[in-house]
Design an enzyme around this catalytic site. Structure first.
Site, PDB file in Angstrom:
ATOM      1  N   SER A  95       0.828  -1.189   0.000  1.00  0.00           N
ATOM      2  CA  SER A  95       0.000   0.000   0.000  1.00  0.00           C
ATOM      3  C   SER A  95       0.871   1.252   0.000  1.00  0.00           C
ATOM      4  O   SER A  95       1.724   1.418  -0.864  1.00  0.00           O
ATOM      5  CB  SER A  95      -0.962  -0.048   1.194  1.00  0.00           C
ATOM      6  N   ASP A 217     -10.103  -4.448  -5.524  1.00  0.00           N
ATOM      7  CA  ASP A 217      -9.470  -3.728  -4.427  1.00  0.00           C
ATOM      8  C   ASP A 217     -10.143  -2.369  -4.299  1.00  0.00           C
ATOM      9  O   ASP A 217     -10.061  -1.540  -5.207  1.00  0.00           O
ATOM     10  CB  ASP A 217      -7.973  -3.572  -4.705  1.00  0.00           C
ATOM     11  N   HIS A 245      -7.470  -5.502  -0.292  1.00  0.00           N
ATOM     12  CA  HIS A 245      -6.265  -4.685  -0.349  1.00  0.00           C
ATOM     13  C   HIS A 245      -5.096  -5.311   0.400  1.00  0.00           C
ATOM     14  O   HIS A 245      -4.017  -4.723   0.439  1.00  0.00           O
ATOM     15  CB  HIS A 245      -6.575  -3.299   0.234  1.00  0.00           C
TER      16      HIS A 245
END
Length: 269
Positions: A95, A217, A245
């Site tokens: 991320s 996602d 995610h």
């Protein structure tokens, strides 16, 4: 305090093996990698750590000014690599840590051999000709909710972020991870994350990269992963048959297999 202690660094595997460093995303800590990182300890020096304000990091490590922007977190990452005297590092960033890793490779490219970006997003806000996945109203609402009721926000958002509604234990785990972060630190990190725009940095990443994208996602849609791969000078895009995610939690074997296959390709090149 030295960076190894400050960031609760953990090292597994042979000390003379190629280093593989795992960096966690917003609201998480190094435990998010516990299913994936050990799979590489047979042939890599595997390093995990906690960013300032997360997990077992020293509370004094967090500085509101230093960590106002992602560059401060990139500097922390570089401090850890230098303290361990690591070279030819492959960084695996999840991320926002994917973009933190990108910034670190730009700052000191001589330390890195590659970059694995799991669910990256250089800009979360939609823009003309660019799909980030969120409107400004979405982000403002997210930050307002986080600031006013962080625990409630965590409980509501974590299941949506991790996906896989048939496996509620994943949402519970991410909620627990969020709740281990101090609300003030989480709010500032969220602002640094969701208001960032690092699109212009991508062409300056000088190391080979693997972009791992889940097919569904809500935080970083497929369009974002495709954009990242297209903007990087040397990138491979792999869309995992996974939802959510956090594939390192929901599909650790699939995630590890994709990373391993890319590492093998790089070694053979």
């Amino acid at each position: 305090m030295d960076p190894v202690t400050r960031h609760a660094v953990t090292v597994q595997g042979p000390l003379d093996a190629p280093p593989l460093v795992f960096a966690h995303g917003f609201g998480c800590d190094q435990s998010m990698w516990r299913h994936v990182a050990p799979m590489f300890a047979d042939r890599h020096r595997v390093v995990t750590f906690d960013f300032a304000g997360a997990g077992g990091s020293d509370p004094a490590a967090y500085d509101p000014d230093r960590h106002r922007h992602l560059d401060g977190y990139a500097a922390d990452l570089l401090d850890v690599l230098q303290a361990l005297d690591l070279r030819d590092v492959v960084l695996v960033g999840h991320s926002v840590a994917a973009m933190i890793g990108a910034l670190a490779t730009i700052a000191e490219p001589e330390l890195f051999a590659g970059l694995v970006m799991v669910g990256p997003s250089p800009r979360y806000l939609d823009d003309d000709g660019y799909t980030g996945g969120f409107t400004r109203e979405d982000i403002d609402e997210l930050l307002s909710s986080l600031a006013s009721n962080y625990l409630g926000w965590s409980a509501a958002m974590a299941p949506a972020i991790v996906g896989n509604p048939d496996r509620p234990e994943l949402g519970h785990e991410l909620t627990a991870a969020f709740c281990r972060t101090h609300p003030d630190v989480a709010r500032r990190f969220a602002e640094a994350t969701f208001l960032s725009d690092n699109r212009a940095d991508l062409p300056h990443v000088a190391v080979p990269a693997l972009v791992l994208q889940c097919r569904e996602d809500v935080i970083a849609p497929v369009e974002v992963g495709t954009y990242v791969a297209e903007q990087l000078p040397d990138a491979t895009l792999v869309v995992l048959d996974a939802i959510g995610h956090c594939p390192q939690l929901s599909s650790p074997e699939l995630t590890a297999d994709a990373i391993r296959a890319w590492l093998d390709e790089q070694a053979a090149a």
